[in-house]
Design an enzyme around this catalytic site. Structure first.
Site, PDB file in Angstrom:
ATOM      1  N   GLY A  68       6.297   2.781   8.334  1.00  0.00           N
ATOM      2  CA  GLY A  68       6.109   2.496   9.745  1.00  0.00           C
ATOM      3  C   GLY A  68       5.798   1.030   9.983  1.00  0.00           C
ATOM      4  O   GLY A  68       6.225   0.444  10.983  1.00  0.00           O
ATOM      5  N   GLN A 179       1.545   7.572  16.081  1.00  0.00           N
ATOM      6  CA  GLN A 179       0.554   8.633  16.222  1.00  0.00           C
ATOM      7  C   GLN A 179       1.049   9.815  17.052  1.00  0.00           C
ATOM      8  O   GLN A 179       0.456  10.881  17.007  1.00  0.00           O
ATOM      9  CB  GLN A 179      -0.720   8.068  16.851  1.00  0.00           C
ATOM     10  CG  GLN A 179      -1.506   7.156  15.937  1.00  0.00           C
ATOM     11  CD  GLN A 179      -2.017   7.858  14.697  1.00  0.00           C
ATOM     12  OE1 GLN A 179      -2.275   9.059  14.699  1.00  0.00           O
ATOM     13  NE2 GLN A 179      -2.171   7.108  13.618  1.00  0.00           N
ATOM     14  N   ALA A 197       6.798   8.641   8.864  1.00  0.00           N
ATOM     15  CA  ALA A 197       6.891  10.048   8.474  1.00  0.00           C
ATOM     16  C   ALA A 197       5.582  10.614   7.948  1.00  0.00           C
ATOM     17  O   ALA A 197       5.266  11.785   8.203  1.00  0.00           O
ATOM     18  CB  ALA A 197       7.994  10.223   7.427  1.00  0.00           C
ATOM     19  N   HIS A 198       4.811   9.828   7.226  1.00  0.00           N
ATOM     20  CA  HIS A 198       3.595  10.403   6.627  1.00  0.00           C
ATOM     21  C   HIS A 198       2.544  10.739   7.677  1.00  0.00           C
ATOM     22  O   HIS A 198       1.593  11.468   7.399  1.00  0.00           O
ATOM     23  CB  HIS A 198       3.025   9.466   5.558  1.00  0.00           C
ATOM     24  CG  HIS A 198       2.302   8.272   6.093  1.00  0.00           C
ATOM     25  ND1 HIS A 198       0.947   8.242   6.237  1.00  0.00           N
ATOM     26  CD2 HIS A 198       2.760   7.060   6.494  1.00  0.00           C
ATOM     27  CE1 HIS A 198       0.587   7.064   6.715  1.00  0.00           C
ATOM     28  NE2 HIS A 198       1.665   6.333   6.880  1.00  0.00           N
ATOM     29  N   CYS A 322     -18.795  -1.848  10.330  1.00  0.00           N
ATOM     30  CA  CYS A 322     -19.923  -1.735   9.408  1.00  0.00           C
ATOM     31  C   CYS A 322     -19.526  -1.007   8.125  1.00  0.00           C
ATOM     32  O   CYS A 322     -20.067   0.043   7.790  1.00  0.00           O
ATOM     33  CB  CYS A 322     -21.076  -1.019  10.094  1.00  0.00           C
ATOM     34  SG  CYS A 322     -21.488  -1.722  11.679  1.00  0.00           S
TER      35      CYS A 322
END
Length: 499
Positions: A68, A179, A197-198, A322
């Site tokens: 991506g 997303q 794809a993942h 953090c």
């Protein structure tokens, strides 16, 4: 429980089956004319057609990349190169994926005509949403490309892609759908689209770049015959076949599962503030992805909190500044102006159950309290809960949950100014959330109307101290040179105690 599909989704069973079969049938070079090559070509073409059908585009508009990130980089640079006669101006929102930000930074250093590329960053509101009017204001005659994600990867806010596309007019709009692809319908109006794809349960190493017909595109890399000249290199046919098969399966599942996941996320959004004191749930509560929720806990080191949840059996992620891996705040949370410390992102898989979510809600308060325990803070009770007191060491606060908990976070000195008493807290050299922790512990030492000056050189303090003031009802007065309060570096953040 794996609650981090926004990072990467487990390999879908359909992807596993398709990959195994394609390793036997689609291993050959699809550019060759012998039997095995033709078989590989048939599988590749079928996969391309499947992806096109799910995304609602033509098959010859779809190209496959190695990731991506590569799809974003090639899409942006190719569109900018193809539209160079328009100009060298790039527009993107402040909450895009880091791949967009890094490509934009490179573009600003790239020679273009008589100068270099130019970039305008469109701000977002506190929910993480970019306003179409702000995009319209950023456009100008020399704008060659606009970039906007379909939904944010950290907080889940859905962007107004259709409205932004309308204001862009003939300016190409690239949409990062990493997303949302497979989970929600593809918005309309865009010129280029990228996906990975993942993220939907396909194998890693497959990205998607879609360039609509009529959009000017010129590959930023040397010419190559594969993938319509847009993406150089040999294609991984088995992985592409698996990616396409899982995309179709996931899209069908999403039609059934999105409403259920939406309800589970609503449960987390409403219950976390009731169970945990001093927490901020971020992102749009309505216009959001169905499976993702993010919240931030005051006075908590994000890495320690994630480690505690991991020990309890929950894999979640954080966009917090953090952590040991970065000393700069999440650019998404920073752009939104929300709390950046103690950040937790929960993204549910399709098979997440109500019982698993309830267990997460059951263990979270204790883990947060354990991390906060050494700090010696009296915290207000969350809404609808009994009073909460977290006590530990009586002096100071070191690394939350770490070996130096209980050590002083900084020296304090009082002084008188025309504006009244000023308590100076030296948090120089301390990373978040220590400056905020020290402020919370010591602000009671000044009377109502008194001022606290927090000396800090951690960039996150610029975001988290104002956010803390908003959450605690204190007045943030702004910044001042640290030298005026005895500091040799950093910034003085001024807070007035209101009560």
């Amino acid at each position: 429980m794996y609650f981090d599909v926004a990072s990467t989704a487990p390999l879908h069973p359909v992807a596993r089956q398709a990959l195994t079969a394609a390793l036997d049938e689609g291993w050959a070079d699809p550019a060759r004319l012998y039997r095995s090559g033709r078989q590989a070509r048939m599988l590749l073409d079928a996969a391309r057609g499947t992806v096109a059908e799910v995304l609602g585009v033509r098959a010859d508009e779809v190209a496959f990349t190695a990731s991506g990130t590569q799809a974003l980089q090639l899409g942006m640079l190719g569109a900018l190169a193809g539209n160079r006669r328009r100009g060298a101006h790039l527009v993107h929102s402040a909450v895009e994926h880091s791949a967009v930000l890094h490509t934009a930074e490179q573009w600003e250093r790239t020679p273009a005509g008589s100068g270099t590329g130019e970039v305008t960053v469109v701000p977002v509101d506190r929910l993480g949403r970019a306003a179409p009017a702000d995009f319209a204001a950023a456009l100008r005659p020399g704008t060659a490309l606009a970039v906007l994600q379909s939904a944010n990867h950290e907080v889940g806010t859905v962007q107004p892609v259709g409205e932004v596309a309308a204001v862009c007019g003939d300016v190409p709009l690239l949409v990062d759908a990493a997303q949302s692809a497979g989970r929600t319908a593809v918005p309309a109006g865009w010129s280029l689209l990228t996906a990975s794809a993942h993220k939907w349960g396909g194998p890693a190493g497959v990205g998607v770049l879609v360039v609509r017909k009529g959009v000017r595109y010129s590959s930023p890399l040397p010419a190559d015959e594969r993938e319509a000249g847009r993406v150089p290199g040999y294609v991984n046919v088995p992985a592409i076949v698996a990616a396409a098969a899982s995309l179709r399966a996931v899209r069908a599942e999403a039609e059934r599962e999105n409403a259920r996941l939406h309800g589970l996320v609503d449960r987390i959004r409403t219950q976390v503030p009731l169970l945990v004191p001093e927490v901020e749930v971020v992102g749009d509560p309505v216009g959001r992805l169905p499976h993702l929720v993010t919240f931030s806990c005051l006075y908590v080191d994000g890495e320690v909190l994630l480690a505690g949840l991991d020990r309890a059996g929950f894999a979640v992620s954080s966009g917090s500044s953090c952590t040991s891996s970065t000393l700069t705040p999440s650019h998404v949370l920073a752009a939104m102006g929300v709390l950046t410390e103690g950040n937790v992102r929960v993204s549910l898989p399709f098979d997440a159950t109500e019982a698993e979510v309830e267990r997460f809600l059951a263990v979270l308060p204790g883990i947060v309290a354990e991390v906060r325990a050494p700090l010696g803070l009296d915290l207000p009770a969350p809404a609808g809960a009994a009073a909460v007191t977290v006590r530990g060491a009586e002096t100071g606060a070191g690394e939350p949950g770490g070996p130096d908990a209980g050590e002083p976070a900084g020296e304090a000195a009082g002084s008188e100014t025309a504006g009244g008493e000023v308590l100076v807290l030296d948090a120089l050299g301390k990373r978040c959330p220590l400056p905020v922790i020290e402020l919370a512990r010591r602000i009671g030492e000044v009377p109502a109307g008194g001022t606290v000056a927090v000396l800090a050189d951690d960039e996150a303090a610029r975001l988290d101290i104002p956010a803390w003031c908003g959450m605690r009802g204190q007045e943030y007065l702004g910044e001042a040179p640290a030298a005026g309060y005895g500091g040799d570096r950093g910034v003085a953040y001024l807070v007035r105690r209101t009560a």
